[in-house]
Design an enzyme around this catalytic site. Structure first.
Site, PDB file in Angstrom:
ATOM      1  N   GLU A   1      10.937  -1.623  -0.142  1.00  0.00           N
ATOM      2  CA  GLU A   1      12.232  -2.647  -0.111  1.00  0.00           C
ATOM      3  C   GLU A   1      11.695  -4.024  -0.341  1.00  0.00           C
ATOM      4  O   GLU A   1      12.251  -4.702  -0.407  1.00  0.00           O
ATOM      5  CB  GLU A   1      12.507  -2.314   1.299  1.00  0.00           C
ATOM      6  CG  GLU A   1      11.781  -3.117   2.249  1.00  0.00           C
ATOM      7  CD  GLU A   1      10.563  -2.275   2.886  1.00  0.00           C
ATOM      8  OE1 GLU A   1       9.684  -2.740   3.816  1.00  0.00           O
ATOM      9  OE2 GLU A   1      10.340  -0.963   2.234  1.00  0.00           O
TER      10      GLU A   1
ATOM     11  N   LYS B   1      -8.349  -2.875   2.943  1.00  0.00           N
ATOM     12  CA  LYS B   1      -7.058  -2.700   3.157  1.00  0.00           C
ATOM     13  C   LYS B   1      -6.279  -2.453   1.778  1.00  0.00           C
ATOM     14  O   LYS B   1      -6.679  -2.395   0.730  1.00  0.00           O
ATOM     15  CB  LYS B   1      -6.415  -4.139   3.202  1.00  0.00           C
ATOM     16  CG  LYS B   1      -4.712  -4.415   3.393  1.00  0.00           C
ATOM     17  CD  LYS B   1      -4.311  -5.934   3.891  1.00  0.00           C
ATOM     18  CE  LYS B   1      -2.795  -5.953   4.036  1.00  0.00           C
ATOM     19  NZ  LYS B   1      -2.677  -7.288   4.508  1.00  0.00           N
TER      20      LYS B   1
ATOM     21  N   CYS C   1       6.510   2.397   6.944  1.00  0.00           N
ATOM     22  CA  CYS C   1       5.074   1.821   7.163  1.00  0.00           C
ATOM     23  C   CYS C   1       4.727   2.234   8.464  1.00  0.00           C
ATOM     24  O   CYS C   1       4.686   3.289   8.886  1.00  0.00           O
ATOM     25  CB  CYS C   1       5.120   0.314   6.498  1.00  0.00           C
ATOM     26  SG  CYS C   1       3.301  -0.198   6.222  1.00  0.00           S
TER      27      CYS C   1
ATOM     28  N   SER D   1       0.865  -2.530   2.009  1.00  0.00           N
ATOM     29  CA  SER D   1       0.280  -3.712   2.485  1.00  0.00           C
ATOM     30  C   SER D   1      -0.133  -3.026   3.907  1.00  0.00           C
ATOM     31  O   SER D   1       0.552  -3.223   4.800  1.00  0.00           O
ATOM     32  CB  SER D   1       1.123  -4.641   2.610  1.00  0.00           C
ATOM     33  OG  SER D   1       0.165  -5.856   3.236  1.00  0.00           O
TER      34      SER D   1
ATOM     35  N   HIS E   1       6.271   0.250   1.064  1.00  0.00           N
ATOM     36  CA  HIS E   1       7.322  -0.713   1.248  1.00  0.00           C
ATOM     37  C   HIS E   1       8.122  -1.044   0.035  1.00  0.00           C
ATOM     38  O   HIS E   1       7.931  -1.877  -0.812  1.00  0.00           O
ATOM     39  CB  HIS E   1       6.622  -1.958   1.653  1.00  0.00           C
ATOM     40  CG  HIS E   1       6.175  -2.396   2.915  1.00  0.00           C
ATOM     41  ND1 HIS E   1       7.093  -2.531   3.947  1.00  0.00           N
ATOM     42  CD2 HIS E   1       5.044  -2.235   3.241  1.00  0.00           C
ATOM     43  CE1 HIS E   1       6.390  -2.577   5.114  1.00  0.00           C
ATOM     44  NE2 HIS E   1       5.232  -2.390   4.701  1.00  0.00           N
TER      45      HIS E   1
ATOM     46  N   ARG F   1      -0.596 -16.976   1.878  1.00  0.00           N
ATOM     47  CA  ARG F   1      -0.468 -17.324   3.285  1.00  0.00           C
ATOM     48  C   ARG F   1      -1.868 -17.004   3.793  1.00  0.00           C
ATOM     49  O   ARG F   1      -2.559 -17.828   4.711  1.00  0.00           O
ATOM     50  CB  ARG F   1       0.467 -16.466   4.053  1.00  0.00           C
ATOM     51  CG  ARG F   1       0.734 -16.584   5.684  1.00  0.00           C
ATOM     52  CD  ARG F   1       1.386 -15.448   6.350  1.00  0.00           C
ATOM     53  NE  ARG F   1       0.548 -14.265   6.226  1.00  0.00           N
ATOM     54  CZ  ARG F   1       0.931 -12.922   6.430  1.00  0.00           C
ATOM     55  NH1 ARG F   1       2.248 -12.799   6.595  1.00  0.00           N
ATOM     56  NH2 ARG F   1       0.270 -11.834   6.425  1.00  0.00           N
TER      57      ARG F   1
END
Length: 314
Positions: free
Chosen positions: A237, A163, A142, A192, A235, A249
């Site tokens: 992972e 985004k 990333c 992300s 990502h 969040r």
């Protein structure tokens, strides 16, 4: 795969609950083999979450890996207790005279800053320079991938109009490249990020090979120097709930964030997200360890005479 970590690393208990073989130091020293030395430069603020994700991703090979977690000395985040960093992490000064078979440079929440404005940029460039001579293969993830592409190849980044957030389909290119063995023609991967790399600059760079991309979010996997440098702009992972936690969040903070694409069943945040990128993640990390670290490392094995003597006398 036996991953060797410190006996009291908190992530070790979580891995064991998932039936991932984590070898403690006591058992590891009884084996007459040389584990692959893997360093992980963890630039993420929630370091313990990233530790779990990285070790889970590295858990599908029979090779023994010894993990060294690194953190920056020039910047100490506030989200990880100092006691955890002091006990389980080292800095570049601690390892700069060592060789590693593999290095992973994680992402970081600094992508909207200019690279030179990042507090630890100078330290990171020293580490990336060092990796050219002291590491067999480096895997950049990333923002770590964006930073590596910029520093090594001058590839700029651009702010996205919206985004890239969610799970996206990707296409495989150059399927015979060992890093892609086991991949389907089309596979899913999480993203992300608020920035992207310059596609024209990528295409113009003869040293970079594009291995996978998405019509929606662009490049995902690039490789250089026959695998000595690998860049993953997403990502793979991430675990099932990572994007869920990020979304909820930000909503709780009042941040205007779109629903992650292709993530919740029926786009309902109350439902359990579908996990559909684990196969690609397992394939990529296993291939990296096997074909670009284990089979390519020039660093000598330790205890060679002891191992040969043991087998000759058995």
């Amino acid at each position: 795969m036996p991953i060797k970590v410190q006996n009291d690393l908190p992530a070790k208990k979580i891995m064991e609950k998932e039936n991932i073989f984590i070898m403690n130091e006591t058992r590891a020293v009884t084996q007459n083999i040389r584990p692959l030395q893997i360093a992980i430069l963890n630039l993420m603020p929630l370091k313990e979450d990233t530790e779990i994700q990285m070790m889970r991703s590295l858990s599908n090979t029979p090779l023994q890996l010894e993990i060294t977690f690194l953190t920056t000395a020039s910047y100490i985040g506030k989200n990880t207790p100092a006691s955890h960093l002091n006990q389980f992490y080292q800095t570049f000064d601690d390892v700069k005279n060592k060789n590693f078979d593999g290095l992973i440079i994680t992402g970081a929440p600094v992508e909207q800053m200019e690279y030179e404005e990042v507090q630890y940029w100078d330290e990171l460039t020293h580490i990336m320079d060092w990796s050219r001579t002291n590491v067999t293969s480096t895997l950049h993830i990333c923002w770590g991938a964006q930073a590596g592409l910029y520093y090594h190849y001058g590839i700029p980044k651009h702010l996205l109009p919206q985004k890239a957030f969610g799970i996206f389909e990707h296409r495989v290119h150059h399927r015979k490249i060992p890093l892609l063995r086991g991949f389907d023609d089309v596979f899913w991967a999480p993203h992300s990020r608020n920035t992207c790399v310059d596609s024209k600059a990528i295409a113009a760079c003869d040293d970079l090979l594009l291995l996978a991309d998405s019509p929606e979010v662009g490049e995902l996997i690039l490789m250089a120097q026959d695998g000595r440098q690998i860049f993953v702009l997403g990502h793979l992972e991430y675990d099932r709930l990572t994007l869920d936690k990020e979304y909820k969040r930000d909503i709780a903070k009042g941040i205007d964030i779109a629903l992650p694409k292709n993530y919740y069943p029926n786009d309902d945040p109350g439902q359990k997200p579908l996990l559909r990128w684990r196969g690609a993640a397992n394939a990529m990390y296993s291939n990296w360890i096997n074909y670009y670290v284990y089979q390519e490392t020039p660093f000598e094995f330790i205890n060679t005479e002891a191992v040969l003597s043991k087998h000759q006398n058995s």
